[in-house]
Design a protein around this motif. Structure first.
Motif, PDB file in Angstrom:
ATOM      1  N   MET A   1       0.830  -1.181   0.000  1.00 44.67           N
ATOM      2  CA  MET A   1       0.000   0.000   0.000  1.00 44.67           C
ATOM      3  C   MET A   1       0.879   1.250   0.000  1.00 44.67           C
ATOM      4  O   MET A   1       0.597   2.196  -0.717  1.00 44.67           O
ATOM      5  CB  MET A   1      -0.921  -0.033   1.210  1.00 44.67           C
ATOM      6  CG  MET A   1      -1.867   1.125   1.255  1.00 44.67           C
ATOM      7  SD  MET A   1      -3.308   0.899   2.277  1.00 44.67           S
ATOM      8  CE  MET A   1      -2.636   1.116   3.888  1.00 44.67           C
ATOM      9  N   LYS A   2       1.958   1.236   0.786  1.00 44.09           N
ATOM     10  CA  LYS A   2       2.819   2.416   0.859  1.00 44.09           C
ATOM     11  C   LYS A   2       3.539   2.662  -0.455  1.00 44.09           C
ATOM     12  O   LYS A   2       3.872   3.793  -0.776  1.00 44.09           O
ATOM     13  CB  LYS A   2       3.836   2.242   1.982  1.00 44.09           C
ATOM     14  CG  LYS A   2       3.215   2.178   3.345  1.00 44.09           C
ATOM     15  CD  LYS A   2       4.262   1.841   4.399  1.00 44.09           C
ATOM     16  CE  LYS A   2       3.551   1.545   5.684  1.00 44.09           C
ATOM     17  NZ  LYS A   2       3.809   0.241   6.196  1.00 44.09           N
ATOM     18  N   VAL A   3       3.784   1.602  -1.197  1.00 45.01           N
ATOM     19  CA  VAL A   3       4.479   1.739  -2.473  1.00 45.01           C
ATOM     20  C   VAL A   3       3.522   2.224  -3.560  1.00 45.01           C
ATOM     21  O   VAL A   3       3.911   2.983  -4.442  1.00 45.01           O
ATOM     22  CB  VAL A   3       5.118   0.389  -2.883  1.00 45.01           C
ATOM     23  CG1 VAL A   3       5.786   0.479  -4.229  1.00 45.01           C
ATOM     24  CG2 VAL A   3       6.106  -0.068  -1.829  1.00 45.01           C
ATOM     25  N   LEU A   4       2.269   1.807  -3.484  1.00 44.67           N
ATOM     26  CA  LEU A   4       1.316   2.099  -4.555  1.00 44.67           C
ATOM     27  C   LEU A   4       0.565   3.419  -4.387  1.00 44.67           C
ATOM     28  O   LEU A   4       0.230   4.067  -5.363  1.00 44.67           O
ATOM     29  CB  LEU A   4       0.316   0.952  -4.678  1.00 44.67           C
ATOM     30  CG  LEU A   4       0.917  -0.415  -5.007  1.00 44.67           C
ATOM     31  CD1 LEU A   4      -0.159  -1.478  -5.006  1.00 44.67           C
ATOM     32  CD2 LEU A   4       1.648  -0.377  -6.328  1.00 44.67           C
ATOM     33  N   LYS A   5       0.282   3.805  -3.155  1.00 41.65           N
ATOM     34  CA  LYS A   5      -0.503   5.023  -2.913  1.00 41.65           C
ATOM     35  C   LYS A   5       0.409   6.233  -2.783  1.00 41.65           C
ATOM     36  O   LYS A   5       1.563   6.122  -2.377  1.00 41.65           O
ATOM     37  CB  LYS A   5      -1.325   4.877  -1.636  1.00 41.65           C
ATOM     38  CG  LYS A   5      -2.529   4.000  -1.770  1.00 41.65           C
ATOM     39  CD  LYS A   5      -3.389   4.130  -0.524  1.00 41.65           C
ATOM     40  CE  LYS A   5      -4.750   3.534  -0.741  1.00 41.65           C
ATOM     41  NZ  LYS A   5      -5.610   3.761   0.426  1.00 41.65           N
ATOM     42  N   SER A   6      -0.152   7.392  -3.059  1.00 41.00           N
ATOM     43  CA  SER A   6       0.614   8.628  -2.888  1.00 41.00           C
ATOM     44  C   SER A   6       0.719   8.958  -1.396  1.00 41.00           C
ATOM     45  O   SER A   6      -0.099   8.514  -0.583  1.00 41.00           O
ATOM     46  CB  SER A   6      -0.067   9.773  -3.628  1.00 41.00           C
ATOM     47  OG  SER A   6      -1.264  10.136  -2.968  1.00 41.00           O
ATOM     48  N   GLY A   7       1.719   9.748  -1.077  1.00 39.39           N
ATOM     49  CA  GLY A   7       1.898  10.171   0.312  1.00 39.39           C
ATOM     50  C   GLY A   7       0.695  10.942   0.827  1.00 39.39           C
ATOM     51  O   GLY A   7       0.279  10.782   1.976  1.00 39.39           O
ATOM     52  N   ASP A   8       0.103  11.776  -0.017  1.00 40.34           N
ATOM     53  CA  ASP A   8      -1.063  12.562   0.391  1.00 40.34           C
ATOM     54  C   ASP A   8      -2.258  11.673   0.718  1.00 40.34           C
ATOM     55  O   ASP A   8      -2.973  11.912   1.686  1.00 40.34           O
ATOM     56  CB  ASP A   8      -1.438  13.570  -0.694  1.00 40.34           C
ATOM     57  CG  ASP A   8      -0.407  14.684  -0.826  1.00 40.34           C
ATOM     58  OD1 ASP A   8       0.299  14.961   0.167  1.00 40.34           O
ATOM     59  OD2 ASP A   8      -0.300  15.248  -1.929  1.00 40.34           O
ATOM     60  N   SER A   9      -2.472  10.621  -0.095  1.00 41.51           N
ATOM     61  CA  SER A   9      -3.604   9.736   0.184  1.00 41.51           C
ATOM     62  C   SER A   9      -3.360   8.925   1.459  1.00 41.51           C
ATOM     63  O   SER A   9      -4.299   8.634   2.197  1.00 41.51           O
ATOM     64  CB  SER A   9      -3.892   8.816  -0.999  1.00 41.51           C
ATOM     65  OG  SER A   9      -2.816   7.940  -1.227  1.00 41.51           O
ATOM     66  N   LEU A  10      -2.109   8.575   1.737  1.00 38.44           N
ATOM     67  CA  LEU A  10      -1.811   7.877   2.992  1.00 38.44           C
ATOM     68  C   LEU A  10      -2.017   8.805   4.188  1.00 38.44           C
ATOM     69  O   LEU A  10      -2.538   8.384   5.218  1.00 38.44           O
ATOM     70  CB  LEU A  10      -0.381   7.343   2.984  1.00 38.44           C
ATOM     71  CG  LEU A  10      -0.121   6.125   2.108  1.00 38.44           C
ATOM     72  CD1 LEU A  10       1.362   5.797   2.075  1.00 38.44           C
ATOM     73  CD2 LEU A  10      -0.908   4.928   2.603  1.00 38.44           C
ATOM     74  N   ARG A  11      -1.602  10.045   4.043  1.00 40.51           N
ATOM     75  CA  ARG A  11      -1.772  11.003   5.140  1.00 40.51           C
ATOM     76  C   ARG A  11      -3.244  11.294   5.417  1.00 40.51           C
ATOM     77  O   ARG A  11      -3.611  11.621   6.537  1.00 40.51           O
ATOM     78  CB  ARG A  11      -1.029  12.289   4.820  1.00 40.51           C
ATOM     79  CG  ARG A  11       0.466  12.136   4.926  1.00 40.51           C
ATOM     80  CD  ARG A  11       1.191  13.458   4.668  1.00 40.51           C
ATOM     81  NE  ARG A  11       2.567  13.186   4.345  1.00 40.51           N
ATOM     82  CZ  ARG A  11       3.051  13.067   3.104  1.00 40.51           C
ATOM     83  NH1 ARG A  11       2.266  13.247   2.066  1.00 40.51           N
ATOM     84  NH2 ARG A  11       4.321  12.810   2.915  1.00 40.51           N
ATOM     85  N   ALA A  12      -4.087  11.160   4.402  1.00 39.75           N
ATOM     86  CA  ALA A  12      -5.524  11.392   4.570  1.00 39.75           C
ATOM     87  C   ALA A  12      -6.205  10.231   5.302  1.00 39.75           C
ATOM     88  O   ALA A  12      -7.284  10.408   5.875  1.00 39.75           O
ATOM     89  CB  ALA A  12      -6.184  11.596   3.209  1.00 39.75           C
TER      90      ALA A  12
END
Length: 115
Positions: free
Chosen positions: A1-12
């Motif tokens: 998930m951390k590799v595929l998603k953007s940092g902004d979407s993870l922070r959200a």
């Protein structure tokens, strides 16, 4: 998930509160290290190619999960998930290490029994 998603979407994501303390590059590196560690535990032992990498990957992934537990503790979150994953990675690596070591007493005993 951390590799595929953007940092902004993870922070959200409220479950990924730790991501606010890391840059996008750091998050991708953490994800890549986790995936590499998991593959390093499974593939060498399963394929028989460089099986000595399995214990190394297990110890390295356990260290990474130890770091994750520290981050969760610093944020006041539960460190249980990374600790459990770290212990499992360490066990997998150590079991493979024990499996690869020759057992001289077993082979000596087997040769005596055949006489």
């Amino acid at each position: 998930m951390k590799v595929l998603k953007s940092g902004d979407s993870l922070r959200a994501d409220p479950r990924m509160g730790w991501a606010t303390a890391f840059s996008d590059r750091d998050i991708k590196l953490i994800g890549a290290a986790e995936v590499t560690g998991a593959l390093g535990i499974i593939l060498p032992a399963a394929s028989g190619v460089l099986p000595m990498l399995t214990p190394v990957a297990g110890v390295a992934l356990a260290a990474l999960m130890g770091g994750a537990a520290v981050v969760h503790l610093q944020r006041g979150e539960s460190p249980v998930a990374p600790l459990v994953l770290g212990v499992l990675a360490l066990i997998a690596g150590l079991l493979r290490w024990q499996h690869r070591r020759p057992r001289s007493t077993d082979s000596a005993r087997a040769s005596q029994e055949t006489r």
